[in-house]
Design a protein around this motif. Sequence first.
Motif, mmCIF file in Angstrom:
data_model
loop_
_atom_site.group_PDB
_atom_site.id
_atom_site.type_symbol
_atom_site.label_atom_id
_atom_site.label_comp_id
_atom_site.label_asym_id
_atom_site.label_seq_id
_atom_site.Cartn_x
_atom_site.Cartn_y
_atom_site.Cartn_z
ATOM 1 N N ASN A 677 0.861 -1.189 0.000
ATOM 2 C CA ASN A 677 0.000 0.000 0.000
ATOM 3 C C ASN A 677 0.896 1.237 0.000
ATOM 4 O OD1 ASN A 677 0.883 0.220 2.603
ATOM 5 N ND2 ASN A 677 -0.966 -0.653 3.507
ATOM 6 N N LEU A 678 0.331 2.370 0.250
ATOM 7 C CA LEU A 678 1.119 3.584 0.057
ATOM 8 C C LEU A 678 1.946 4.011 1.260
ATOM 9 C CD1 LEU A 678 -1.435 5.580 -2.077
ATOM 10 C CD2 LEU A 678 0.726 4.594 -2.810
ATOM 11 N N SER A 679 2.066 3.145 2.255
ATOM 12 C CA SER A 679 2.844 3.579 3.413
ATOM 13 C C SER A 679 4.334 3.651 3.056
ATOM 14 C CB SER A 679 2.581 2.670 4.598
ATOM 15 O OG SER A 679 2.709 1.334 4.216
ATOM 16 N N LEU A 680 5.083 4.345 3.898
ATOM 17 C CA LEU A 680 6.494 4.608 3.611
ATOM 18 C C LEU A 680 7.283 3.323 3.407
ATOM 19 C CD1 LEU A 680 7.982 7.309 6.010
ATOM 20 C CD2 LEU A 680 7.323 7.535 3.626
ATOM 21 N N PRO A 681 8.165 3.302 2.438
ATOM 22 C CA PRO A 681 9.018 2.129 2.261
ATOM 23 C C PRO A 681 10.065 2.030 3.390
ATOM 24 C CG PRO A 681 9.613 3.843 0.682
ATOM 25 C CD PRO A 681 8.390 4.329 1.406
ATOM 26 N N LYS A 827 6.367 -8.545 11.972
ATOM 27 C CA LYS A 827 6.283 -9.940 12.448
ATOM 28 C C LYS A 827 6.510 -10.036 13.958
ATOM 29 C CE LYS A 827 7.510 -12.561 8.347
ATOM 30 N NZ LYS A 827 8.616 -13.140 7.635
ATOM 31 N N ASP A 828 5.712 -9.344 14.717
ATOM 32 C CA ASP A 828 5.784 -9.405 16.188
ATOM 33 C C ASP A 828 7.039 -8.805 16.789
ATOM 34 O OD1 ASP A 828 4.434 -12.651 15.807
ATOM 35 O OD2 ASP A 828 3.335 -10.802 16.328
ATOM 36 N N GLN A 829 7.848 -8.236 15.985
ATOM 37 C CA GLN A 829 9.075 -7.653 16.520
ATOM 38 C C GLN A 829 8.966 -6.140 16.439
ATOM 39 O OE1 GLN A 829 12.477 -9.156 14.413
ATOM 40 N NE2 GLN A 829 13.831 -8.413 16.008
ATOM 41 N N GLU A 830 9.348 -5.454 17.539
ATOM 42 C CA GLU A 830 9.321 -3.993 17.483
ATOM 43 C C GLU A 830 10.716 -3.471 17.175
ATOM 44 O OE1 GLU A 830 5.494 -3.073 20.291
ATOM 45 O OE2 GLU A 830 7.388 -2.015 20.659
ATOM 46 N N ILE A 831 10.771 -2.585 16.210
ATOM 47 C CA ILE A 831 12.080 -2.153 15.724
ATOM 48 C C ILE A 831 12.156 -0.634 15.738
ATOM 49 C CG2 ILE A 831 13.590 -2.161 13.701
ATOM 50 C CD1 ILE A 831 11.904 -4.781 12.942
ATOM 51 N N ASP A 832 13.270 -0.106 16.262
ATOM 52 C CA ASP A 832 13.487 1.337 16.253
ATOM 53 C C ASP A 832 13.869 1.779 14.844
ATOM 54 O OD1 ASP A 832 14.850 1.079 19.455
ATOM 55 O OD2 ASP A 832 13.122 2.335 18.891
ATOM 56 N N VAL A 833 13.251 2.847 14.390
ATOM 57 C CA VAL A 833 13.588 3.312 13.045
ATOM 58 C C VAL A 833 13.797 4.825 13.074
ATOM 59 C CG1 VAL A 833 12.349 1.502 11.833
ATOM 60 C CG2 VAL A 833 11.146 3.596 12.462
ATOM 61 N N THR A 834 14.462 5.310 12.059
ATOM 62 C CA THR A 834 14.563 6.760 11.900
ATOM 63 C C THR A 834 14.101 7.105 10.494
ATOM 64 O OG1 THR A 834 16.847 6.471 11.265
ATOM 65 C CG2 THR A 834 16.453 7.243 13.495
ATOM 66 N N ARG A 835 13.601 8.313 10.403
ATOM 67 C CA ARG A 835 13.126 8.766 9.108
ATOM 68 C C ARG A 835 14.347 9.159 8.274
ATOM 69 N NH1 ARG A 835 7.909 10.806 7.813
ATOM 70 N NH2 ARG A 835 8.043 11.475 5.650
ATOM 71 N N SER A 836 14.406 8.693 7.038
ATOM 72 C CA SER A 836 15.527 9.055 6.183
ATOM 73 C C SER A 836 15.030 9.088 4.749
ATOM 74 C CB SER A 836 16.660 8.052 6.369
ATOM 75 O OG SER A 836 17.784 8.481 5.647
ATOM 76 N N ASN A 837 15.952 9.060 3.800
ATOM 77 C CA ASN A 837 15.494 8.975 2.419
ATOM 78 C C ASN A 837 16.474 8.188 1.567
ATOM 79 O OD1 ASN A 837 17.490 10.972 1.502
ATOM 80 N ND2 ASN A 837 16.220 12.357 2.729
ATOM 81 N N ALA A 838 16.023 7.818 0.398
ATOM 82 C CA ALA A 838 16.839 6.969 -0.477
ATOM 83 C C ALA A 838 16.430 7.240 -1.917
ATOM 84 C CB ALA A 838 16.602 5.496 -0.148
ATOM 85 N N PHE A 839 17.367 7.025 -2.808
ATOM 86 C CA PHE A 839 17.028 7.102 -4.227
ATOM 87 C C PHE A 839 16.280 5.841 -4.634
ATOM 88 C CE2 PHE A 839 18.650 10.877 -5.846
ATOM 89 C CZ PHE A 839 19.822 11.185 -5.175
ATOM 90 N N ASP A 840 15.232 6.035 -5.417
ATOM 91 C CA ASP A 840 14.533 4.872 -5.934
ATOM 92 C C ASP A 840 15.103 4.541 -7.302
ATOM 93 O OD1 ASP A 840 11.039 4.100 -6.650
ATOM 94 O OD2 ASP A 840 12.869 2.909 -6.676
ATOM 95 N N VAL A 844 13.762 4.910 -14.124
ATOM 96 C CA VAL A 844 14.786 5.453 -15.026
ATOM 97 C C VAL A 844 15.430 6.730 -14.476
ATOM 98 C CG1 VAL A 844 15.286 6.289 -17.343
ATOM 99 C CG2 VAL A 844 13.677 4.429 -17.018
ATOM 100 N N SER A 845 14.600 7.700 -14.071
ATOM 101 C CA SER A 845 15.182 8.890 -13.440
ATOM 102 C C SER A 845 14.872 8.821 -11.964
ATOM 103 C CB SER A 845 14.555 10.174 -13.999
ATOM 104 O OG SER A 845 14.541 10.100 -15.388
ATOM 105 N N PRO A 846 15.820 8.352 -11.171
ATOM 106 C CA PRO A 846 15.518 8.013 -9.783
ATOM 107 C C PRO A 846 15.064 9.209 -8.951
ATOM 108 C CG PRO A 846 17.634 7.137 -10.456
ATOM 109 C CD PRO A 846 17.206 8.095 -11.519
ATOM 110 N N PRO A 847 13.870 9.147 -8.392
ATOM 111 C CA PRO A 847 13.439 10.179 -7.446
ATOM 112 C C PRO A 847 13.977 9.842 -6.051
ATOM 113 C CG PRO A 847 11.667 8.609 -7.802
ATOM 114 C CD PRO A 847 12.833 8.114 -8.606
ATOM 115 N N THR A 848 13.911 10.786 -5.146
ATOM 116 C CA THR A 848 14.285 10.494 -3.762
ATOM 117 C C THR A 848 13.001 10.188 -2.995
ATOM 118 O OG1 THR A 848 15.909 12.213 -4.017
ATOM 119 C CG2 THR A 848 15.621 11.362 -1.821
ATOM 120 N N LEU A 849 13.007 9.105 -2.267
ATOM 121 C CA LEU A 849 11.818 8.753 -1.497
ATOM 122 C C LEU A 849 12.150 8.820 -0.010
ATOM 123 C CD1 LEU A 849 10.426 5.566 -3.310
ATOM 124 C CD2 LEU A 849 9.908 7.970 -3.731
#
Length: 872
Positions: A677-681, A827-840, A844-849
Amino acid sequence: MERAVVQVTLFGLLLVLASTLPNKDDWNIYSFHINSTVTSRYATTVITSRVANRMDDSKEIEFQVRIPKNAFISKFRMFIDDQWYDGVVKGKEKAQQQYTEAVSHGQSAGLVSSVGRTLEEFKTSVTVAAHKKVTFELTYEELLKRKLGKYELQIHARPMQPVKDLKVDVYINEKAGINFIEVKGGLSTKALANAITRTHADKQAWVYFYPTEDQQKTCDGCGEQGMNGDLVIVYDVNRDTSLGDIKTSAGYFVHHFAPSSLSRIPKNVVFVIDQSGSMSGRKMQQTRIALIHILNDLAEDDHFGLITFDSNIFHWKRELVQANKKNLESAKTFAQNIQARTTTDINAAVLEGARMLNAHPREGSASIVILLTDGDPTSGETNLERIQSNVRRDIADKFPLYCLGFGHDVNFEFLEKMSLQNNGVARRIYEHSDADLQLKGFYDEVATPLLTDVTMIYNGGTNLTQTNFSQYYNGSEIVVAGQITDNDIETFTPQVVAISRDRKVTFSDTNATMEYTGTDFDSHIQRVWAYLTVKQLLEKELLLSGPEKENVKKEALELSLKYSFVTPLTSMVVTKPLGEKTDVLHKPKEGGTTQGHSTGVPFPPPVQPSWASIIPAFHNGLQGMPGISRFTDAYDVFDDFVGADDVDSDDYEDAMIVPDKTTNVPLSHRFLLKTENLSLPLCFDVTGDVRLKLLHHPNRELSVNGELDTVTNGGFRRIVIHFKTDLYVEVDTNVITVREGQTLTRHTGQDLITAGSLTVIRRNKEIDVAAGDTRMVIYIHEKDGVGFLWPVLRQQPLDNNVTGIIALKPAVYEEVQQTPSTKLKIKDQEIDVTRSNAFDYSIVSPPTLDCWLMSVESVLQRHLDDFIVTQL
Ligand SMILES: *[C@@H]1O[C@H](CO)[C@@H](O)[C@H](O)[C@H]1NC(C)=O
Ligand SMILES: *[C@@H]1O[C@H](CO)[C@@H](O)[C@H](O)[C@H]1NC(C)=O
Ligand SMILES: *[C@@H]1O[C@H](CO)[C@@H](O)[C@H](O)[C@H]1NC(C)=O
Ligand SMILES: *[C@@H]1O[C@H](CO)[C@@H](O)[C@H](O)[C@H]1NC(C)=O
Ligand SMILES: *[C@@H]1O[C@H](CO)[C@@H](O)[C@H](O)[C@H]1NC(C)=O
Ligand SMILES: *[C@@H]1O[C@H](CO)[C@@H](O)[C@H](O)[C@H]1NC(C)=O
Ligand SMILES: *[C@@H]1O[C@H](CO)[C@@H](O)[C@H](O)[C@H]1NC(C)=O
């Protein structure tokens, strides 16, 4: 929707907070302007930086910018406390005295050092009282060189912090009319597209680049330290007449000659390739790739020869042969099997190349020798002067010798001298993943000879720059400047005589473009003359010895002083307010042992000086005189880059001259895992020099592995596909190599390759791979000018047993906590995350996500080792 808005705001706020921190107790660049004016290919660029000390104490403020190596600094000044402090260009020895005095007073000196392939760094600093301001203003000049049909103006923007008022203004004025203009370079990306304005009106063009403070922090390669990258303005001019443009003014003229409507001359080319032990590994591999590309580009009426050498010479054929299909196939097989072996006999190899060309009839064709080597002569004749005189004797001005020095162990000065003695140029090939492209790029510049034995004649002209050129190639340009005797335009008649195919041609339509510019441009045409004359004198000096050398040096010095050019013979002395240090700024020189600075003749395009031109870094006078070891210098530059957190690939490569390669910082490659779905990758980093299992499909006997690039952090350097027991396909950014049983084929074009039930189709920057129910695409992207591969699975195999990093199932997670930090539940595991970005890179012309960054193990739900292979 609402949530998205909130997130954006938070993100923006964070940036603001972060960016105000480093400035709080520091100085502030409130304005940074780069203003470049190009008139008839002569570019004058002024960088102005205005800085305020916002502190209650006095503060040392630094000015550090990068300029093209080919340029001469012609002016530098600082405005402090209502007063200008002007830099003065002095002879090196005089400057040295001043410097030594400064050092003896415990003061330090500023410096210019070489960074990367094309840039030099200028650095100085001054102490500014509390709440006072300083303005730095640096001017440099360069004649743009036409290469492969275009001129390139490189502007490096790196103010060292985000700046409220940052402007780059480029104004181009070409009387002949501007044919096209493009803006390229690392800063010309989507993220900054709306900051660039380009206007083109026949004879004039403007490029404005006004990025906002936010854009300066978020663009590619930019960060909290603000913008860091290049803007490259690419253009060409119209050419109406074959004689070209001649501009005259106040007794000087400059002639740009680049006729285009000529037919190509068949060429006789001999490639002399070093296969000594030091070439082994990647260098040899890249050479093979480049050679195969080059062979593919030979025309049927060209003749060629191929010699490899170590302590012995190996011929593919003893004489030149025609570039027909059969010969090319055989030569490619030979090229494919070149292996690195022992020591280096340059003398015998080049003489053999000359022998082959001398034995071949030259009527109606253009002969060229291209030598590629990565080291010193170590066997056979090893005396450099004797080699040079042997080569000169055998070539006897009959054809040019181009020397390509591969890597940094090469004695570049020796190669340069030998090329110049034989009407050629030397070029450095940087040890880098794009070395094959550099080799091919150089070849492309000389691939299409249009004229040979070009003599530029100027009746009524005097004090001319170089007028004889052995060959003229499509896409390049010959530039000659001089004075008009007694400023008598009536008697001044330019003419060009040359050989085109097998007939003599004369170009002499004087009335068309002879242009008399008003007094506005007086100094401009004169400066072009001075610039070219100094560059050529410095080159000539390299070839001479004794009193002749001294005379040429004296002449070059006098002109450098008159026109205020910082050249390898002069230095700029920057006097600062009373009681402060005096800076002495030197231009770095190639090789570091002689005074000669390699900047090439106007034609063919010149040599780019290289990493070796790092000038001594003075450390508060502790080391005293210049000439301290290059080793220290290398570390200085290296630290600079690492510390500045802006390791761009060129710089990095060049900084790696330090002997200990363990200082190599491992690169991180960022991967994205999208959701259904459209949630953050999700995103994760894989660090280091690893080979990954991309796809393993046991039931189809298909496996795909990839090797991460070690030069750029974009993606993969090589991808290998194994299919069934006997099919092996290796993909890099240039070549697709297919091994089917015992047969090896290489594909460089837009080929359709079929092998069993596997098909591989290459279209431009996209390689399609289909094997039964599996379809993948390998994109060829580029970062910092370095190509890399990115594989994407387009059709998920039906089989559940498929594994590999590109076959991961879409991410499924739940956001379980937002404060104080975000946690995701997978999968039942809680994981610490930080917001960041990456090239997709799957586009062909990679956007930043935007993405949630977490450890690789958390994303994969197992150890990374399960995805690592030892062999491709
Ligand atoms: C840039 O330099 C040119 C020539 O020196 C000058 O005419 C122009 O006003 C300058 N532009 C800016 C924006 O400073
Ligand atoms: C020279 O290059 C131009 C494009 O840069 C091309 O159109 C032209 O055909 C070339 N000439 C020859 C003889 O290859
Ligand atoms: C130009 O040439 C004349 C002689 O033709 C010479 O006297 C003069 O010094 C030269 N000028 C320069 C700047 O080299
Ligand atoms: C240039 O070439 C012409 C004839 O091709 C020759 O007469 C002349 O001496 C050459 N000049 C130089 C400086 O080599
Ligand atoms: C030079 O100009 C004259 C008169 O304008 C014209 O007749 C002649 O064809 C021109 N010559 C060339 C070579 O263009
Ligand atoms: C996406 O799916 C996950 C899991 O099914 C769900 O928790 C999340 O709310 C969904 N996101 C969106 C934007 O629909
Ligand atoms: C996966 O492989 C196992 C044996 O390794 C096999 O029993 C099973 O049928 C395979 N599954 C599919 C969907 O092919």
